[in-house]
Design an enzyme around this catalytic site. Structure first.
Site, PDB file in Angstrom:
ATOM      1  N   SER A   9      -7.092   4.835  -5.404  1.00 19.61           N
ATOM      2  CA  SER A   9      -6.116   5.470  -4.517  1.00 19.61           C
ATOM      3  C   SER A   9      -6.854   6.117  -3.344  1.00 19.61           C
ATOM      4  O   SER A   9      -7.700   6.992  -3.540  1.00 19.61           O
ATOM      5  CB  SER A   9      -5.347   6.553  -5.284  1.00 19.61           C
ATOM      6  OG  SER A   9      -4.752   7.437  -4.362  1.00 19.61           O
ATOM      7  N   HIS A  34      -5.143   1.018  -3.502  1.00 20.67           N
ATOM      8  CA  HIS A  34      -3.861   1.704  -3.756  1.00 20.67           C
ATOM      9  C   HIS A  34      -3.587   2.656  -2.601  1.00 20.67           C
ATOM     10  O   HIS A  34      -4.347   3.616  -2.369  1.00 20.67           O
ATOM     11  CB  HIS A  34      -3.942   2.455  -5.088  1.00 20.67           C
ATOM     12  CG  HIS A  34      -2.642   3.046  -5.532  1.00 20.67           C
ATOM     13  ND1 HIS A  34      -1.667   2.319  -6.188  1.00 20.67           N
ATOM     14  CD2 HIS A  34      -2.148   4.291  -5.401  1.00 20.67           C
ATOM     15  CE1 HIS A  34      -0.640   3.107  -6.455  1.00 20.67           C
ATOM     16  NE2 HIS A  34      -0.902   4.308  -5.987  1.00 20.67           N
ATOM     17  N   ASP A  36      -1.155   5.338  -1.108  1.00 20.84           N
ATOM     18  CA  ASP A  36      -0.046   6.251  -1.445  1.00 20.84           C
ATOM     19  C   ASP A  36       0.684   6.686  -0.188  1.00 20.84           C
ATOM     20  O   ASP A  36       0.155   7.470   0.596  1.00 20.84           O
ATOM     21  CB  ASP A  36      -0.594   7.482  -2.184  1.00 20.84           C
ATOM     22  CG  ASP A  36      -0.950   7.137  -3.616  1.00 20.84           C
ATOM     23  OD1 ASP A  36      -2.065   7.483  -4.057  1.00 20.84           O
ATOM     24  OD2 ASP A  36      -0.116   6.525  -4.295  1.00 20.84           O
ATOM     25  N   MET A  38       3.616   8.722   1.440  1.00 25.01           N
ATOM     26  CA  MET A  38       4.473   9.855   1.077  1.00 25.01           C
ATOM     27  C   MET A  38       5.202  10.359   2.327  1.00 25.01           C
ATOM     28  O   MET A  38       4.598  10.415   3.408  1.00 25.01           O
ATOM     29  CB  MET A  38       3.618  10.982   0.491  1.00 25.01           C
ATOM     30  CG  MET A  38       2.862  10.559  -0.748  1.00 25.01           C
ATOM     31  SD  MET A  38       1.865  11.915  -1.387  1.00 25.01           S
ATOM     32  CE  MET A  38       0.998  11.068  -2.712  1.00 25.01           C
ATOM     33  N   MET A  69       6.310   6.267  -1.914  1.00 25.03           N
ATOM     34  CA  MET A  69       6.980   7.460  -2.433  1.00 25.03           C
ATOM     35  C   MET A  69       7.812   8.034  -1.280  1.00 25.03           C
ATOM     36  O   MET A  69       7.499   9.102  -0.715  1.00 25.03           O
ATOM     37  CB  MET A  69       5.941   8.470  -2.934  1.00 25.03           C
ATOM     38  CG  MET A  69       5.277   8.026  -4.235  1.00 25.03           C
ATOM     39  SD  MET A  69       3.765   8.911  -4.608  1.00 25.03           S
ATOM     40  CE  MET A  69       2.600   7.915  -3.655  1.00 25.03           C
ATOM     41  N   MET A 138       3.850   6.445 -13.640  1.00 24.87           N
ATOM     42  CA  MET A 138       3.218   7.661 -13.115  1.00 24.87           C
ATOM     43  C   MET A 138       2.825   8.556 -14.284  1.00 24.87           C
ATOM     44  O   MET A 138       3.661   8.859 -15.146  1.00 24.87           O
ATOM     45  CB  MET A 138       4.178   8.409 -12.202  1.00 24.87           C
ATOM     46  CG  MET A 138       4.523   7.688 -10.901  1.00 24.87           C
ATOM     47  SD  MET A 138       3.097   7.293  -9.932  1.00 24.87           S
ATOM     48  CE  MET A 138       2.521   8.940  -9.548  1.00 24.87           C
ATOM     49  N   ASP A 176      -0.931   5.471 -13.057  1.00 26.94           N
ATOM     50  CA  ASP A 176      -1.298   6.134 -11.811  1.00 26.94           C
ATOM     51  C   ASP A 176      -1.178   7.649 -11.935  1.00 26.94           C
ATOM     52  O   ASP A 176      -0.081   8.178 -12.050  1.00 26.94           O
ATOM     53  CB  ASP A 176      -0.337   5.609 -10.728  1.00 26.94           C
ATOM     54  CG  ASP A 176      -0.590   6.201  -9.370  1.00 26.94           C
ATOM     55  OD1 ASP A 176       0.174   5.878  -8.449  1.00 26.94           O
ATOM     56  OD2 ASP A 176      -1.542   6.987  -9.218  1.00 26.94           O
TER      57      ASP A 176
HETATM   58  C1  DX5 Z   1       0.087  10.697  -6.733  1.00 23.27           C
HETATM   59  C2  DX5 Z   1      -0.425   9.315  -6.389  1.00 23.27           C
HETATM   60  C3  DX5 Z   1      -1.594   8.874  -7.232  1.00 23.27           C
HETATM   61  C4  DX5 Z   1      -2.754   9.803  -7.115  1.00 23.27           C
HETATM   62  C5  DX5 Z   1      -3.901   9.342  -7.983  1.00 23.27           C
HETATM   63  O1  DX5 Z   1       1.355  10.867  -6.193  1.00 23.27           O
HETATM   64  O2  DX5 Z   1       0.597   8.368  -6.587  1.00 23.27           O
HETATM   65  O3  DX5 Z   1      -2.009   7.569  -6.812  1.00 23.27           O
HETATM   66  O4  DX5 Z   1      -3.180   9.857  -5.797  1.00 23.27           O
HETATM   67  O5  DX5 Z   1      -4.941  10.219  -7.720  1.00 23.27           O
HETATM   68  P1  DX5 Z   1      -5.748  10.900  -8.922  1.00 23.27           P
HETATM   69  O6  DX5 Z   1      -6.470   9.747  -9.571  1.00 23.27           O
HETATM   70  O7  DX5 Z   1      -6.661  11.871  -8.235  1.00 23.27           O
HETATM   71  O8  DX5 Z   1      -4.743  11.538  -9.804  1.00 23.27           O
HETATM   72 ZN    ZN Z   2       0.079   6.152  -6.278  1.00 27.00          ZN
END
Ligand code: DX5
Ligand code: ZN
Length: 219
Positions: A9, A34, A36, A38, A69, A138, A176
């Site tokens: 990520s 990955h 993310d 948001m 997200m 998640m 994740d």
């Molecule tokens: C959280 C993200 C994850 C997160 C994973 O909302 O979807 O992908 O960034 O990061 P770590 O491995 O640090 O939990």
């Molecule tokens: Zn994620």
């Protein structure tokens, strides 16, 4: 047993040098990137959008595993597809019509994923499992990296494996959130075949990405 894939990520990457960080991941043996996304509405954080993904994709040969997200998500699917997302994963709570959103992603010839938050039940997506390429479980509440892994979500992975068996269907199971070298073993044992990790990959072993990815792959 499927080969375990690692999808780092970039939420935990150095955002001031994202291009270099993606290069480090590519050279470090990542199978996917990955991303993310948001929106500060579906989750209480705001990260990157299509223009940044487009720029990063230009210099990267690895597939982008884009975790949206955002809500409402349906009207933005085209933009992430055009930006270069290879896998587009959405949350069922973020669309008024999950079936239409899944069809839209598939019609764009992209792989489609659906994601369940820790409190969301498999029943929310069970009618769509024969149409998706990936289910993203998640193991933290979405929004931030560096949170604590929630082992209770492993039961959902086991439930998905039983459904795969009974219905003779196949899809990747990605986990994740809070993944480290310990709990990754439990996640794989439960049936996950794609591990997302930000903190463990970017921060463990003095940030030795190559070592951290190969350690996760060796579990
Ligand atoms: C959280 C993200 C994850 C997160 C994973 O909302 O979807 O992908 O960034 O990061 P770590 O491995 O640090 O939990
Ligand atoms: Zn994620």
């Amino acid at each position: 047993m499927k080969k375990i894939k690692i999808s780092p990520s970039i939420l935990s990457a150095d955002f001031s040098r994202l291009g270099n960080e993606i290069k480090r991941l590519e050279e470090g043996g990542a199978d996917l990137i990955h991303v993310d996304v948001m929106d500060g509405h579906f989750v209480p954080n705001l990260t990157i959008g299509p223009p940044v993904i487009k720029a990063l994709k230009k210099n990267c040969s690895i597939k982008f595993d884009v975790h949206l997200m955002i809500s409402p998500v349906h009207k933005y699917i085209d933009a992430y597809s055009e930006a270069g997302a290879d896998i587009i994963t959405i949350h069922p709570e973020a669309t008024d019509d999950l079936s239409a959103s899944i069809s839209k992603i598939k019609n764009l010839k992209k792989k489609v994923g659906v994601s369940l938050n820790p409190e969301s039940k498999v029943s929310l997506i069970k009618d769509y499992l024969d149409r998706v390429d990936l289910v993203l479980i998640m193991s933290v509440n979405p929004g931030f990296g560096g949170q604590k892994f929630m082992p209770k979500v492993l039961d959902k992975i086991k439930e998905l494996k039983i459904i795969q068996e009974n219905q003779k269907i196949d899809f990747d199971i990605e986990i994740d959130g809070g993944i480290n070298f310990e709990n990754a073993k439990e996640a794989i044992k439960a049936g996950a075949n794609i591990l997302v990790s930000g903190t463990t990959i970017f921060k463990s072993n003095n940030g030795d990405i190559k070592k951290n990815i190969s350690l996760l792959k060796s579990l």
